[in-house]
Scaffold this motif. Structure first.
Motif, PDB file in Angstrom:
ATOM      1  N   PRO A  47      31.580  22.777  35.242  1.00 44.58           N
ATOM      2  CA  PRO A  47      32.766  22.522  34.419  1.00 44.58           C
ATOM      3  C   PRO A  47      33.641  21.473  35.086  1.00 44.58           C
ATOM      4  O   PRO A  47      33.753  21.431  36.303  1.00 44.58           O
ATOM      5  N   SER A  48      34.217  20.626  34.323  1.00 43.53           N
ATOM      6  CA  SER A  48      35.132  19.631  34.877  1.00 43.53           C
ATOM      7  C   SER A  48      36.343  20.345  35.462  1.00 43.53           C
ATOM      8  O   SER A  48      36.895  21.256  34.856  1.00 43.53           O
ATOM      9  N   ALA A  49      36.715  19.937  36.645  1.00 42.34           N
ATOM     10  CA  ALA A  49      37.903  20.535  37.272  1.00 42.34           C
ATOM     11  C   ALA A  49      39.104  20.346  36.362  1.00 42.34           C
ATOM     12  O   ALA A  49      39.970  21.199  36.272  1.00 42.34           O
ATOM     13  N   LEU A  50      39.118  19.221  35.688  1.00 47.99           N
ATOM     14  CA  LEU A  50      40.250  18.958  34.809  1.00 47.99           C
ATOM     15  C   LEU A  50      40.257  19.916  33.629  1.00 47.99           C
ATOM     16  O   LEU A  50      41.302  20.449  33.267  1.00 47.99           O
ATOM     17  N   PHE A  54      43.074  22.496  33.099  1.00 50.87           N
ATOM     18  CA  PHE A  54      43.776  22.419  31.841  1.00 50.87           C
ATOM     19  C   PHE A  54      43.907  23.810  31.242  1.00 50.87           C
ATOM     20  O   PHE A  54      44.956  24.197  30.749  1.00 50.87           O
ATOM     21  N   LEU A  99      47.821  17.421  48.262  1.00 48.12           N
ATOM     22  CA  LEU A  99      48.168  16.188  47.559  1.00 48.12           C
ATOM     23  C   LEU A  99      49.411  15.596  48.207  1.00 48.12           C
ATOM     24  O   LEU A  99      50.508  16.146  48.082  1.00 48.12           O
ATOM     25  N   ARG A 116      55.436  19.651  35.813  1.00 48.50           N
ATOM     26  CA  ARG A 116      55.209  19.519  34.373  1.00 48.50           C
ATOM     27  C   ARG A 116      53.913  18.772  34.115  1.00 48.50           C
ATOM     28  O   ARG A 116      53.176  19.088  33.200  1.00 48.50           O
ATOM     29  N   ARG A 117      53.674  17.788  34.947  1.00 48.37           N
ATOM     30  CA  ARG A 117      52.447  17.002  34.778  1.00 48.37           C
ATOM     31  C   ARG A 117      51.263  17.691  35.467  1.00 48.37           C
ATOM     32  O   ARG A 117      50.172  17.150  35.535  1.00 48.37           O
ATOM     33  N   GLN A 118      51.519  18.875  36.026  1.00 47.38           N
ATOM     34  CA  GLN A 118      50.459  19.673  36.643  1.00 47.38           C
ATOM     35  C   GLN A 118      49.674  18.926  37.718  1.00 47.38           C
ATOM     36  O   GLN A 118      48.450  19.049  37.827  1.00 47.38           O
ATOM     37  N   LYS A 119      50.392  18.149  38.488  1.00 40.68           N
ATOM     38  CA  LYS A 119      49.765  17.495  39.643  1.00 40.68           C
ATOM     39  C   LYS A 119      49.610  18.506  40.779  1.00 40.68           C
ATOM     40  O   LYS A 119      48.719  18.393  41.605  1.00 40.68           O
TER      41      LYS A 119
ATOM     42  N   PRO B  47      53.690  13.518  28.505  1.00 44.17           N
ATOM     43  CA  PRO B  47      52.296  13.955  28.398  1.00 44.17           C
ATOM     44  C   PRO B  47      51.879  14.626  29.692  1.00 44.17           C
ATOM     45  O   PRO B  47      52.285  14.227  30.766  1.00 44.17           O
ATOM     46  N   SER B  48      51.093  15.650  29.582  1.00 44.05           N
ATOM     47  CA  SER B  48      50.572  16.312  30.775  1.00 44.05           C
ATOM     48  C   SER B  48      49.658  15.351  31.515  1.00 44.05           C
ATOM     49  O   SER B  48      48.811  14.680  30.929  1.00 44.05           O
ATOM     50  N   ALA B  49      49.843  15.294  32.819  1.00 39.99           N
ATOM     51  CA  ALA B  49      48.981  14.414  33.613  1.00 39.99           C
ATOM     52  C   ALA B  49      47.526  14.815  33.433  1.00 39.99           C
ATOM     53  O   ALA B  49      46.633  13.982  33.412  1.00 39.99           O
ATOM     54  N   LEU B  50      47.318  16.119  33.278  1.00 37.70           N
ATOM     55  CA  LEU B  50      45.944  16.575  33.113  1.00 37.70           C
ATOM     56  C   LEU B  50      45.360  16.112  31.787  1.00 37.70           C
ATOM     57  O   LEU B  50      44.224  15.659  31.737  1.00 37.70           O
ATOM     58  N   ALA B  51      46.178  16.217  30.741  1.00 38.37           N
ATOM     59  CA  ALA B  51      45.679  15.775  29.447  1.00 38.37           C
ATOM     60  C   ALA B  51      45.384  14.284  29.485  1.00 38.37           C
ATOM     61  O   ALA B  51      44.340  13.828  29.015  1.00 38.37           O
ATOM     62  N   ARG B  52      46.299  13.540  30.116  1.00 33.30           N
ATOM     63  CA  ARG B  52      46.072  12.098  30.214  1.00 33.30           C
ATOM     64  C   ARG B  52      44.823  11.801  31.031  1.00 33.30           C
ATOM     65  O   ARG B  52      43.992  11.010  30.666  1.00 33.30           O
ATOM     66  N   SER B  53      44.719  12.493  32.170  1.00 32.76           N
ATOM     67  CA  SER B  53      43.576  12.277  33.039  1.00 32.76           C
ATOM     68  C   SER B  53      42.292  12.609  32.305  1.00 32.76           C
ATOM     69  O   SER B  53      41.291  11.919  32.421  1.00 32.76           O
ATOM     70  N   PHE B  54      42.368  13.681  31.538  1.00 32.89           N
ATOM     71  CA  PHE B  54      41.214  14.135  30.785  1.00 32.89           C
ATOM     72  C   PHE B  54      40.758  13.027  29.853  1.00 32.89           C
ATOM     73  O   PHE B  54      39.572  12.742  29.724  1.00 32.89           O
ATOM     74  N   SER B  59      42.074  10.541  37.778  1.00 32.46           N
ATOM     75  CA  SER B  59      42.997  11.527  38.335  1.00 32.46           C
ATOM     76  C   SER B  59      44.230  10.862  38.930  1.00 32.46           C
ATOM     77  O   SER B  59      45.250  11.500  39.142  1.00 32.46           O
ATOM     78  N   GLY B  60      44.124   9.559  39.222  1.00 34.81           N
ATOM     79  CA  GLY B  60      45.217   8.886  39.920  1.00 34.81           C
ATOM     80  C   GLY B  60      45.245   9.216  41.406  1.00 34.81           C
ATOM     81  O   GLY B  60      46.185   8.847  42.097  1.00 34.81           O
ATOM     82  N   ASN B  61      44.211   9.900  41.878  1.00 39.86           N
ATOM     83  CA  ASN B  61      44.174  10.292  43.285  1.00 39.86           C
ATOM     84  C   ASN B  61      43.129   9.503  44.081  1.00 39.86           C
ATOM     85  O   ASN B  61      42.006   9.334  43.644  1.00 39.86           O
ATOM     86  N   ARG B 117      33.912  16.458  39.118  1.00 41.20           N
ATOM     87  CA  ARG B 117      35.019  17.346  38.748  1.00 41.20           C
ATOM     88  C   ARG B 117      36.325  16.562  38.594  1.00 41.20           C
ATOM     89  O   ARG B 117      37.374  17.136  38.375  1.00 41.20           O
ATOM     90  N   GLN B 118      36.219  15.233  38.743  1.00 44.36           N
ATOM     91  CA  GLN B 118      37.378  14.350  38.528  1.00 44.36           C
ATOM     92  C   GLN B 118      38.587  14.729  39.376  1.00 44.36           C
ATOM     93  O   GLN B 118      39.732  14.680  38.914  1.00 44.36           O
ATOM     94  N   LYS B 119      38.321  15.101  40.607  1.00 42.71           N
ATOM     95  CA  LYS B 119      39.414  15.346  41.546  1.00 42.71           C
ATOM     96  C   LYS B 119      39.940  14.019  42.083  1.00 42.71           C
ATOM     97  O   LYS B 119      41.098  13.904  42.448  1.00 42.71           O
TER      98      LYS B 119
END
Lengths: 349, 349
Positions: A47-50, A54, A99, A116-119, B47-54, B59-61, B117-119
């Motif tokens: 499963p994708s970690a994202l 999510f 992080l 909020r952005r769940q970083k 927007p949730s960072a996770l939703a955007r990343s998805f 991931s921006g990391n 896993r897009q970490k």
């Protein structure tokens, strides 16, 4: 796609264990972890970690906010590197990643946005500033119930989760060690007054002096910026008054060593040095010549403590109830400091 | 929910800028960033960072894998802390955060999983091991086209992206400095042979000796583990042979300083010390007594370079074409080393 049960069967573990491994929750044996990952991959169940994050709104990341100064080689500062080592150790033990985020000086950090952005699931703040914007941002974070912890800075009147060391007592110990040996004219090289850690040191110095029936001579109170260079600069003042000053207490080792270098540059010999006590007990203290007495600060253990508190807070009950319900007296936790005595402060005559 | 256009209008910027800010891509002025964030929040467009990343699979990391040794205070090692400072600086400049992950010794790291896993969008590997499992994991990473960079370890015969310093030349410089002053019996305290960096130092020592018409005396070749303690232990051997050994070259500063301490513990005075040259040019070198000559390694710049290469790779064209198409000669990049001469190695007689 394969089901969680199929993965559990192939790996020979329970479905709960599969979840724990794939969600990175709790301590898991490396061998078990590997079995589950291998089974997942074999069955195409990766499963994708994202996607997982999510669903459960967890990133698996412990955030650390550091002040950022371009070219400052931040990780090389003893203070930060030790705390980060302790934080990293606990994060690793709990299957979390670290992080690291940098805050530009002057920038008002939008901490809430990180959650909020769940970083991050929880956040440690190093080098928080004692100003209005910072305070408002932290109050908002607490109102929204996000788990966070401030290190090495105290916000009086708030009930933030804080981890620090007992700098009042550490400074008191340093002064008592000097006055007990008969030193009377002690110069105190402190850091900027804007840090609560500097204010606490000053308070400890005053208590130590009073215990010895003395008062702090304000003309012997010097201010540096915790950098070595500022110690070298303070040496100019100290050198001209060496006939009266018989001891120097510096608020960190870098400044103490800077003063030593500055005196040496002026041709003053080690045997004519005043007594020296530094602060932090960094690697440099032991290597200094003469070896520098210093107040040991358990930075590593402070990092471990802050991370543990947060990991429990974020894994435990609903995060929203954690910070706001902590009574003020347990919200702030101080670890003890200890004076380490070396040759620089031992009286020979 | 508000649209991107509404946010752009309120913030007084283009829609593209809104995207850049919210996706954390590219350098953005702090003031612009703040305007966009404020407008987003005002309009409820967070927007949730996770939703955007998805959505964009980013991931921006920037990932950094470090070897993990419990209680080892890893961030306090000069080597790692300087490289991380350089990496962090470039990450910050490009709006990326640093995801620090720890690898347990003996664990075969599933690097590919971090990307699947897009970490992380790209990954720097410090302390990679030269063994079969590690090599296979790295080859898989490359085959799948994920951007990664290995620091301070060389995999011969592969075309991995690698950043390192020129340790052959650094060691050659150290030896030439000693032989040019007439030192003939030079003990070389190297690190473990399993690191390519140790092998490179040995090679440089041999070249330097040969240039001076000498051969390395194998009885003067000692092995430590890059820790200070192993230097103290080597001092036992060196102390018994001080009548022949006139210089010591150590593969890092910690070991050189350990040897100095070990000699001092045995009552040997500084004026009777052999010449010393260390390696890394850490803070400790300058503070040692006598100040330690040392080969400067640009760890900070190496970190900057590795991060820059990866950020360009992951932001640029499809990541899959980056690593695999790099010709071997540009895949590995070495920064120059430089001998810094201090009192410890200057011949007075």
């Amino acid at each position: 796609m394969a089901s969680r049960k199929e993965v559990a069967d192939l790996a020979g573990v329970s479905e709960a264990t599969v979840s724990r491994v794939l969600n990175g929750v709790g301590p898991i044996k490396e061998e078990t972890r590997r079995k589950v990952i291998e089974a997942s991959e074999q069955l195409g169940y990766v499963p994708s970690a994202l996607a997982r994050s999510f669903a459960r709104s967890k990133s698996g990341n412990l955030g650390v906010v550091l002040p950022y100064v371009p070219k400052a080689h931040l990780f090389s500062a003893y203070f930060f590197s030790e705390m980060l080592s302790g934080i990293g150790s606990k994060a690793r033990d709990n299957g979390m990643d670290l992080l690291v985020m940098f805050r530009t000086p002057g920038e008002v950090m939008n901490y809430t946005d990180l959650f909020r952005r769940q970083k991050v699931d929880a956040c440690i703040i190093l080098g928080a500033r004692d100003d209005h914007g910072e305070l408002a941002a932290l109050q908002q974070l607490q109102q929204e119930g996000h788990p966070f912890c401030i290190m090495s800075q105290h916000f009086a009147g708030e009930s933030f989760m804080e981890v620090d060391a007992d700098h009042v007592d550490g400074s008191r110990q340093a002064i008592r060690h000097l006055t007990d040996q008969g030193y009377r004219n002690i110069a105190f090289l402190n850091g900027p007054d804007s840090y609560s850690n500097s204010q606490e040191r000053l308070q400890g110095v005053q208590i130590g002096m009073n215990e010895a029936g003395m008062e702090l001579d304000s003309s012997l109170l010097l201010e540096g910026n915790y950098g070595r260079r500022s110690g070298v600069e303070a040496a100019a003042t100290i050198a001209t008054r060496l006939d009266e000053i018989d001891a120097v207490f510096a608020a960190n080792d870098r400044m103490a060593i800077g003063v030593m270098h500055g005196l040496r540059e002026r041709g003053i010999k080690v045997q004519d040095f005043p007594a020296f006590v530094g602060y932090d007990d960094s690697d440099a203290a032991e290597m200094a010549v003469p070896p520098l007495s210093s107040v040991r600060v358990p930075f590593y253990e402070m990092g471990e403590l802050a991370a543990s508190k947060l990991i429990h807070a974020s894994l435990g009950a609903a995060a929203s109830s954690v910070n706001t319900e902590l009574p003020a007296e347990t919200a702030r936790q101080l670890l003890p400091t200890e004076l380490i005595i070396r040759a620089s402060s031992i009286r020979n005559n």
